[in-house]
Enzyme design. Structure first.
Site, PDB file in Angstrom:
ATOM      1  N   TRP A  45       0.857  -1.192   0.000  1.00  0.00           N
ATOM      2  CA  TRP A  45       0.000   0.000   0.000  1.00  0.00           C
ATOM      3  C   TRP A  45       0.894   1.243   0.000  1.00  0.00           C
ATOM      4  O   TRP A  45       1.863   1.323   0.769  1.00  0.00           O
ATOM      5  CB  TRP A  45      -0.893  -0.043   1.237  1.00  0.00           C
ATOM      6  CG  TRP A  45      -1.846   1.096   1.382  1.00  0.00           C
ATOM      7  CD1 TRP A  45      -2.642   1.643   0.415  1.00  0.00           C
ATOM      8  CD2 TRP A  45      -2.137   1.820   2.585  1.00  0.00           C
ATOM      9  NE1 TRP A  45      -3.399   2.664   0.938  1.00  0.00           N
ATOM     10  CE2 TRP A  45      -3.109   2.790   2.262  1.00  0.00           C
ATOM     11  CE3 TRP A  45      -1.663   1.729   3.896  1.00  0.00           C
ATOM     12  CZ2 TRP A  45      -3.615   3.673   3.221  1.00  0.00           C
ATOM     13  CZ3 TRP A  45      -2.168   2.601   4.840  1.00  0.00           C
ATOM     14  CH2 TRP A  45      -3.141   3.564   4.512  1.00  0.00           C
ATOM     15  N   ASP A 126      -1.047  -5.793   9.025  1.00  0.00           N
ATOM     16  CA  ASP A 126      -1.991  -4.736   8.669  1.00  0.00           C
ATOM     17  C   ASP A 126      -3.266  -5.422   8.192  1.00  0.00           C
ATOM     18  O   ASP A 126      -3.255  -6.152   7.200  1.00  0.00           O
ATOM     19  CB  ASP A 126      -1.401  -3.855   7.556  1.00  0.00           C
ATOM     20  CG  ASP A 126      -2.324  -2.675   7.206  1.00  0.00           C
ATOM     21  OD1 ASP A 126      -3.378  -2.515   7.854  1.00  0.00           O
ATOM     22  OD2 ASP A 126      -1.970  -1.920   6.281  1.00  0.00           O
ATOM     23  N   LYS A 162     -13.761  -0.134   5.988  1.00  0.00           N
ATOM     24  CA  LYS A 162     -14.384  -0.892   4.913  1.00  0.00           C
ATOM     25  C   LYS A 162     -15.444  -1.853   5.439  1.00  0.00           C
ATOM     26  O   LYS A 162     -16.582  -1.825   5.007  1.00  0.00           O
ATOM     27  CB  LYS A 162     -13.319  -1.684   4.133  1.00  0.00           C
ATOM     28  CG  LYS A 162     -12.674  -0.934   3.005  1.00  0.00           C
ATOM     29  CD  LYS A 162     -11.751   0.183   3.439  1.00  0.00           C
ATOM     30  CE  LYS A 162     -10.458  -0.331   4.039  1.00  0.00           C
ATOM     31  NZ  LYS A 162      -9.476   0.753   4.295  1.00  0.00           N
TER      32      LYS A 162
END
Length: 313
Positions: A45, A126, A162
Site C-alpha cells: 500500500w 496490517d 471498509k
C-alpha cells in the site's frame, strides 16, 4: 473464546488504519531497539512507506508479486524473507493484499510462519479488510491467529472503515500481543504516553458504533450477513468480468482476476493499454492496471469487459 488470555494483549483505539499503523510505527521506533528496518512486500500500500519513514524507520522490501503471472511470487518471498537479518520487522497484509489482491494460501502462510519464526522477526500485521476478502471474518483472520499460536511476536493494526462502512468516522485499533500481564501494563502505559501528544483522544462516534455492533448478538449476526453480502458481490463481479471477457472473444488467460481476492485487482494491463481505456472508453484506473472491483457493477461489467478486450486483442 479467547485466542490468548485477555490480560496478555493491549489494544488502543486508533484513527482508522492509517492512524493505527502510525501509532505502531512510533512505538517501534521508540522501543524496538533490535532494528530500524521494516520490510514491506513489493508492492505494498502506497501509504506504508511515508507512515514508517516519517516515524524514523528504514524501509526495505521483499519479493511478493509476480507481474508475469499476476500472482504470488511465493518462492521469491520465501527466499527473501529467509535472508532478512534476525530481529528485523516484517509487514504482512493479513488478508486482501492491497494493491494486488494476491494472498497466500493457508499452507503457504504456514511455511511463511516457519521461516519468520526461524529468523526471529517481529511481525507487523496490517488488517484493513477483515471479512471483505472471503466474506468470513474468521477465515480472514486465520494468518494472524496462526502466527500468534506459533509464538511469533505480533503487533496488529486494524481498520473498520471498509468492513463497517465507517470511512469518515476513522475507527481503528492497534494491538500488541505481550508475553504476560505485567508487560501488557507497561506497553499500555507507553502507548498512552505516545498517543497523548499525537492526537490526545480518538473520536468516539465510529468506535461506539463498532463496539455496539460487535457486542450486541443480533446486530453482530446481521452485520456478518451484510459483510458476506459485500464480499460475495465483489467475488461475483470478478467472475462476471472474466465471463464477459470470454464472451467478447478474448483469448487471454484471465484466471488471475478470480484467483485474486478483496476490493482490488491487478488486471495485468500495461500502461499504454490503461491510457487507451482512459482516452477511448473513459474508464479510469491507475497506470499499473489496478482496478477497484467494488466499482464494478452488473450494469457496467459488460462495457468494462468490452473495453478491456478492445485494448488487449
Amino acid at each position: 473464546m479467547y485466542l490468548f488470555h485477555p490480560l496478555q494483549y493491549v489494544t488502543v483505539q486508533g484513527i482508522s488504519g492509517t492512524g493505527s499503523l502510525r501509532i505502531g510505527a512510533n512505538f517501534l521506533q521508540r522501543f524496538f531497539k533490535s532494528s530500524r528496518d521494516v520490510y514491506l512486500p513489493k508492492p505494498s500500500w502506497g501509504n506504508h512507506t511515508p507512515i514508517f519513514r516519517d516515524a524514523g524507520m528504514q524501509l526495505q522490501a521483499y519479493r511478493y508479486y509476480d507481474p508475469k503471472t499476476c500472482s504470488l511470487d511465493f518462492s521469491g518471498a520465501m527466499d527473501d524473507i529467509s535472508k532478512i537479518p534476525e530481529k528485523s520487522i516484517i509487514l504482512l497484509h493479513a488478508c486482501a493484499h492491497n494493491p494486488t489482491g494476491v494472498d497466500p494460501r493457508q499452507e503457504q502462510w504456514k511455511e511463511l510462519a516457519t521461516v519468520v519464526k526461524k529468523r526471529n522477526l517481529l511481525v507487523y500485521f496490517d488488517m484493513a479488510y477483515q471479512g471483505f476478502a472471503s466474506g468470513d471474518i474468521n477465515r480472514d483472520a486465520w494468518a494472524v491467529r496462526h502466527f500468534i499460536e506459533q509464538g511469533i511476536n505480533v503487533v496488529l493494526a486494524q481498520s473498520y472503515a471498509k468492513n463497517m462502512g465507517l470511512y469518515g468516522e476513522r475507527a481503528g485499533a492497534f494491538t500488541v500481543v505481550c508475553s504476560d500481564a505485567e508487560e501488557a501494563k507497561r506497553v499500555e502505559s507507553q502507548l498512552k504516553i505516545l498517543i497523548r501528544p499525537m492526537y490526545s483522544n480518538p473520536p468516539l462516534n465510529g468506535a461506539r458504533i463498532a463496539s455496539i455492533i460487535l457486542n450486541t448478538p443480533d446486530l453482530r449476526k446481521e452485520w456478518l450477513v451484510e459483510v458476506k453480502g459485500m464480499a460475495d458481490r465483489i467475488i461475483s463481479m470478478r467472475t462476471q468480468l472474466v465471463s464477459n471477457l470470454k464472451k467478447e472473444g478474448s483469448s487471454h488467460n484471465w484466471q488471475h482476476i478470480t484467483d485474486q481476492i478483496g476490493m482490488f485487482c491487478f488486471t495485468g494491463l500495461k500502461p499504454e493499454q490503461v491510457e487507451r481505456l482512459i482516452k477511448e472508453f473513459s474508464i479510469y484506473m491507475t497506470k499499473d492496471g489496478r482496478i477497484s472491483v467494488a466499482g464494478v457493477t452488473s450494469g457496467n461489467v459488460g462495457y468494462l469487459a468490452h473495453a478491456i478486450h478492445q485494448v488487449t486483442k
